[in-house]
Design a protein around this motif. Structure first.
Motif, PDB file in Angstrom:
ATOM      1  N   ASP A   1       0.859  -1.165   0.000  1.00 24.29           N
ATOM      2  CA  ASP A   1       0.000   0.000   0.000  1.00 24.29           C
ATOM      3  C   ASP A   1       0.902   1.223   0.000  1.00 24.29           C
ATOM      4  OD1 ASP A   1      -2.172   1.620   0.056  1.00 24.29           O
ATOM      5  OD2 ASP A   1      -2.501   1.467   2.222  1.00 24.29           O
ATOM      6  N   PHE A   2       0.734   2.086  -0.963  1.00 27.17           N
ATOM      7  CA  PHE A   2       1.619   3.245  -1.082  1.00 27.17           C
ATOM      8  C   PHE A   2       0.862   4.386  -1.749  1.00 27.17           C
ATOM      9  CE2 PHE A   2       2.080   0.525  -4.752  1.00 27.17           C
ATOM     10  CZ  PHE A   2       1.978   1.403  -5.828  1.00 27.17           C
ATOM     11  N   PRO A   3       1.338   5.613  -1.596  1.00 26.67           N
ATOM     12  CA  PRO A   3       0.660   6.750  -2.217  1.00 26.67           C
ATOM     13  C   PRO A   3       0.637   6.603  -3.743  1.00 26.67           C
ATOM     14  CG  PRO A   3       2.262   7.487  -0.577  1.00 26.67           C
ATOM     15  CD  PRO A   3       2.481   6.021  -0.751  1.00 26.67           C
ATOM     16  N   GLY A   4      -0.534   6.761  -4.331  1.00 27.95           N
ATOM     17  CA  GLY A   4      -0.655   6.690  -5.782  1.00 27.95           C
ATOM     18  C   GLY A   4      -0.936   5.302  -6.324  1.00 27.95           C
ATOM     19  N   LYS A   5      -1.230   4.341  -5.415  1.00 32.27           N
ATOM     20  CA  LYS A   5      -1.471   2.972  -5.876  1.00 32.27           C
ATOM     21  C   LYS A   5      -2.688   2.902  -6.797  1.00 32.27           C
ATOM     22  CE  LYS A   5      -2.519  -1.683  -4.171  1.00 32.27           C
ATOM     23  NZ  LYS A   5      -2.619  -2.561  -2.979  1.00 32.27           N
ATOM     24  N   LYS A   6      -3.765   3.584  -6.438  1.00 29.81           N
ATOM     25  CA  LYS A   6      -4.968   3.568  -7.271  1.00 29.81           C
ATOM     26  C   LYS A   6      -4.708   4.207  -8.630  1.00 29.81           C
ATOM     27  CE  LYS A   6      -8.357   3.540  -3.503  1.00 29.81           C
ATOM     28  NZ  LYS A   6      -9.509   4.253  -2.879  1.00 29.81           N
ATOM     29  N   ILE A   7      -3.885   5.251  -8.618  1.00 29.89           N
ATOM     30  CA  ILE A   7      -3.553   5.913  -9.896  1.00 29.89           C
ATOM     31  C   ILE A   7      -2.769   4.962 -10.789  1.00 29.89           C
ATOM     32  CG2 ILE A   7      -2.278   7.811 -10.948  1.00 29.89           C
ATOM     33  CD1 ILE A   7      -2.874   9.471  -8.474  1.00 29.89           C
ATOM     34  N   LEU A   8      -1.797   4.247 -10.182  1.00 30.00           N
ATOM     35  CA  LEU A   8      -0.991   3.307 -10.946  1.00 30.00           C
ATOM     36  C   LEU A   8      -1.860   2.198 -11.532  1.00 30.00           C
ATOM     37  CD1 LEU A   8       1.740   2.215 -11.911  1.00 30.00           C
ATOM     38  CD2 LEU A   8       1.966   1.047  -9.712  1.00 30.00           C
ATOM     39  N   ARG A   9      -2.781   1.685 -10.729  1.00 29.99           N
ATOM     40  CA  ARG A   9      -3.664   0.628 -11.212  1.00 29.99           C
ATOM     41  C   ARG A   9      -4.533   1.132 -12.366  1.00 29.99           C
ATOM     42  NH1 ARG A   9      -5.785  -4.151  -8.862  1.00 29.99           N
ATOM     43  NH2 ARG A   9      -4.888  -3.655  -6.835  1.00 29.99           N
ATOM     44  N   SER A  10      -5.027   2.349 -12.255  1.00 27.38           N
ATOM     45  CA  SER A  10      -5.855   2.903 -13.325  1.00 27.38           C
ATOM     46  C   SER A  10      -5.028   3.180 -14.581  1.00 27.38           C
ATOM     47  CB  SER A  10      -6.535   4.198 -12.862  1.00 27.38           C
ATOM     48  OG  SER A  10      -7.424   3.951 -11.790  1.00 27.38           O
ATOM     49  N   LEU A  11      -3.814   3.726 -14.378  1.00 27.65           N
ATOM     50  CA  LEU A  11      -2.980   4.059 -15.532  1.00 27.65           C
ATOM     51  C   LEU A  11      -2.488   2.818 -16.272  1.00 27.65           C
ATOM     52  CD1 LEU A  11      -0.806   7.046 -14.274  1.00 27.65           C
ATOM     53  CD2 LEU A  11      -2.625   7.090 -15.963  1.00 27.65           C
ATOM     54  N   SER A  12      -2.500   1.677 -15.593  1.00 32.23           N
ATOM     55  CA  SER A  12      -2.065   0.465 -16.282  1.00 32.23           C
ATOM     56  C   SER A  12      -3.023   0.077 -17.400  1.00 32.23           C
ATOM     57  CB  SER A  12      -1.934  -0.687 -15.274  1.00 32.23           C
ATOM     58  OG  SER A  12      -3.202  -1.042 -14.742  1.00 32.23           O
ATOM     59  N   VAL A  13      -4.212   0.687 -17.413  1.00 30.92           N
ATOM     60  CA  VAL A  13      -5.163   0.432 -18.490  1.00 30.92           C
ATOM     61  C   VAL A  13      -4.845   1.293 -19.714  1.00 30.92           C
ATOM     62  CG1 VAL A  13      -7.633   0.410 -19.092  1.00 30.92           C
ATOM     63  CG2 VAL A  13      -6.921  -0.087 -16.760  1.00 30.92           C
ATOM     64  N   VAL A  14      -4.157   2.431 -19.489  1.00 29.81           N
ATOM     65  CA  VAL A  14      -3.979   3.419 -20.550  1.00 29.81           C
ATOM     66  C   VAL A  14      -3.370   2.837 -21.829  1.00 29.81           C
ATOM     67  CG1 VAL A  14      -2.771   5.550 -21.177  1.00 29.81           C
ATOM     68  CG2 VAL A  14      -3.912   5.381 -18.969  1.00 29.81           C
ATOM     69  N   PRO A  15      -2.254   2.092 -21.754  1.00 28.07           N
ATOM     70  CA  PRO A  15      -1.689   1.578 -23.008  1.00 28.07           C
ATOM     71  C   PRO A  15      -2.632   0.667 -23.790  1.00 28.07           C
ATOM     72  CG  PRO A  15      -0.055   1.471 -21.264  1.00 28.07           C
ATOM     73  CD  PRO A  15      -1.359   1.822 -20.614  1.00 28.07           C
ATOM     74  N   PHE A  16      -3.619   0.071 -23.093  1.00 25.39           N
ATOM     75  CA  PHE A  16      -4.563  -0.784 -23.798  1.00 25.39           C
ATOM     76  C   PHE A  16      -5.493   0.015 -24.701  1.00 25.39           C
ATOM     77  CE2 PHE A  16      -3.374  -3.442 -20.195  1.00 25.39           C
ATOM     78  CZ  PHE A  16      -3.175  -4.672 -20.803  1.00 25.39           C
ATOM     79  N   VAL A  17      -5.732   1.275 -24.367  1.00 25.23           N
ATOM     80  CA  VAL A  17      -6.645   2.083 -25.175  1.00 25.23           C
ATOM     81  C   VAL A  17      -5.901   3.136 -25.995  1.00 25.23           C
ATOM     82  CG1 VAL A  17      -8.602   1.735 -23.628  1.00 25.23           C
ATOM     83  CG2 VAL A  17      -7.070   3.648 -23.211  1.00 25.23           C
ATOM     84  N   ILE A  18      -4.565   3.134 -25.939  1.00 29.13           N
ATOM     85  CA  ILE A  18      -3.785   4.055 -26.757  1.00 29.13           C
ATOM     86  C   ILE A  18      -3.475   3.392 -28.094  1.00 29.13           C
ATOM     87  CG2 ILE A  18      -1.586   5.263 -26.992  1.00 29.13           C
ATOM     88  CD1 ILE A  18      -1.476   5.634 -24.063  1.00 29.13           C
ATOM     89  N   PRO A  19      -3.825   4.013 -29.195  1.00 25.91           N
ATOM     90  CA  PRO A  19      -3.469   3.455 -30.500  1.00 25.91           C
ATOM     91  C   PRO A  19      -1.949   3.407 -30.666  1.00 25.91           C
ATOM     92  CG  PRO A  19      -5.147   5.158 -30.720  1.00 25.91           C
ATOM     93  CD  PRO A  19      -4.658   5.215 -29.311  1.00 25.91           C
TER      94      PRO A  19
END
Length: 564
Positions: free
Chosen positions: A95-113
């Motif tokens: 558990d660390f600061p920004g964990k939720k952001i990291l988990r959400s951002l891990s989706v980004v490359p899947f929707v980036i052309p």
């Protein structure tokens, strides 16, 4: 209604639900695929023969291309593994600061052309990119000191960025399912942490690690846009680029079919291996996650997790921010300082006296939105009904339906586009027909939409539907009134993913139409090829906005599914 009549009615309903999906796959996937692959067995005289295929297999140039394709895919997989494993550990165990952001951002490359990844890396790491411009201004040199792109290094860097979330998400989800009590028990018995990881954790993680690596290998093996732009020439040609060259540039569809047959055969092996490894960890229950104890009080762990999260945020968001920044900059010369400008966006949205660029940009935006809309109209209903037929049928028929729905994932979009191109040679009017191109987009999106819906549909308690039917409701009415509302979140997620795939699709569209039907990715690709990077970045910003909408919808629906 007796049992025999009820079973007959259910069987008829399953067949009726499966029919649209079966027709769609037959018309838009199997026919184009067989059209291009059948050319592998036709010689120059038009007769059936294996000799051309055997000659292609022994061709030294193709063997060199295959060797490089395997090399870059393997090295890219290792880089993605090295980048993704620490994140999987931090998400699963810390558990660390920004964990939720990291988990959400891990989706980004899947929707980036992929073309946006390419443009982002050119904008940042290119010879005239942000980093090299800064270094040239700092040193007063006219030569870019940092030369990463247009080589194997550029391909590996882009592939690592684009695919490490595959490793992160797959491994993290299965790491979370491993009860930490096992590790703690071994430590209480005197085992060191390294020994615990090697003997307890790693063996349970290996199926997920192997599965994620095989998927990354498959993605990199079939990569096209990244290699096409960042490769730097014939020495970095991969098998997908060779298929495109033969089919689109040389218009030698039979030769393209032979190479496509070899490529398809080679991609089936890692796909089968992936299915084998997946079956080994599907039994890991989600209930095990309730026993997980998060290591959140160790300051060093929190610090390392935060540093890793920050680095990944920069790596994921950096190229996108580079594209956006470049769209708002104008540079007069190689050593001149860039200045803020709205010139490129004014060119896109000009309404008075539009120039050629604004016309092309407007047509590209309209073309991408049209194809995305048609893709949703085709994919969502057919995949939903096909998922319904799969869940209702059960047994061997369900496995057959799942296999059919997954088959498009094993064929690269360049091979698929080559099949559509072979059909359009006989029927030229189809080359730039929106519905024909949207068919290719729909085939690409179908497996992902199907998987999202069939998983959600299988989790719905069937007693509600059976109770409604017992009270006199027809099966179709029970589905629309009871089950369909429960699928709302999954349908939103599937639609967002299908939209992102379609709006960013370039490979099949470029192979089929050669750019005669403009879309945002194709226009960006052409602008990159003509070194108009700022205009490409302005259009790329528009594409980022569209993908961001899809990402927000996808993230929102994912959160809602977790809350249910």
């Amino acid at each position: 209604m007796n049992n025999a009549s009820r079973k007959k009615s259910i069987s008829g309903g399953v067949a009726l639900a499966a029919l649209p999906g079966l027709m769609f796959l037959f018309l838009f996937f199997f026919i184009p695929l067989l059209t291009i692959l059948s050319g592998a067995f036709i010689d120059e005289a038009g007769k059936i023969s294996l000799l051309p295929l055997l000659a292609t297999v022994r061709d030294e140039n193709l063997l060199r291309i295959l060797g490089f394709t395997f090399l870059q895919a393997f090295l890219s997989s290792l880089i993605a593994l090295a980048m993704g494993l620490p994140g999987a550990y931090f998400i699963a165990r810390c558990d660390f600061p920004g964990k939720k952001i990291l988990r959400s951002l891990s989706v980004v490359p899947f929707v980036i052309p992929p073309i946006l990844v390419v443009l982002g890396f050119v904008t940042i790491f290119g010879n005239n990119g942000i980093i090299n411009r800064f270094l040239m201004q700092l040193t007063g040199s006219g030569t870019p000191p940092l030369k990463i792109l247009y080589s194997l290094k550029g391909i590996l860097l882009a592939h690592g960025f684009y695919n490490f979330p595959v490793v992160l998400r797959i491994v993290a989800s299965h790491w979370e399912a491993i009860p930490e009590k096992q590790e703690q028990a071994a430590q209480l018995l005197g085992a060191k942490r390294s020994a615990v990881f090697r003997t307890i954790t790693l063996p349970q993680l290996m199926p997920a690690v192997v599965s994620s690596m095989l998927l990354v290998f498959l993605f990199c093996f079939s990569s096209f846009a990244v290699v096409m732009v960042l490769g730097g020439g014939p020495k970095t040609t991969t098998i997908e680029v060779e298929i495109f060259r033969l089919a689109r540039i040389n218009l030698d569809l039979r030769a393209a079919g032979r190479v496509a047959l070899i490529a398809a055969g080679l991609t089936i092996l890692p796909l089968l291996l992936n299915f084998g490894t997946e079956s080994r960890f599907t039994g890991m229950g989600a209930s095990d996650r309730d026993h997980r104890i998060v290591r959140g009080r160790n300051p060093k762990v929190r610090l390392f997790g935060a540093v890793y999260g920050l680095a990944m945020v920069i790596l994921v968001i950096g190229p996108l921010l580079g594209v956006i920044a470049s769209g708002f900059l104008e540079v007069e010369g190689p050593l001149a300082a860039p200045r803020f400008s709205l010139r490129w966006f004014a060119g896109i949205f000009s309404v008075s006296g539009p120039d050629a660029f604004s016309i092309t940009a407007a047509r590209s935006i309209a073309g991408s939105l049209l194809l995305s809309g048609l893709t949703l109209l085709i994919t969502i209903p057919t995949a939903t009904l096909f998922a319904l037929a799969t869940v209702r049928s059960g047994g061997k028929r369900a496995k057959l339906f799942e296999l059919m729905a997954s088959l498009p994932m094993s064929i690269s979009t360049v091979i698929l586009g080559s099949g559509y191109l072979a059909i359009s040679v006989a029927y030229p009017m189809l080359t730039a027909a929106p519905l024909f191109i949207a068919g290719a987009h729909s085939v690409i999106a179908f497996p992902f939409v199907f998987r999202s819906i069939v998983t959600a549909l299988a989790k719905i308690d069937g007693s509600y539907r059976r109770a409604a039917i017992s009270l006199g409701a027809k099966p179709a009415k029970a589905f629309t009134d009871i089950e369909l509302p429960m699928l709302e979140s999954s349908l939103f997620s599937a639609a967002a993913f299908a939209f992102a795939l379609s709006v960013g699709e370039m490979n099949a569209t470029l192979t089929l139409s050669g750019g005669s039907f403009p879309t945002l990715p194709i226009t960006i690709y052409r602008l990159i090829g003509s070194y108009q990077f700022h205009r490409a970045s302005a259009l790329g910003t528009v594409l980022i906005v569209l993908c961001a909408v899809a990402f927000l919808l996808l993230d929102r629906s994912t959160r809602r599914k977790k809350e249910m």
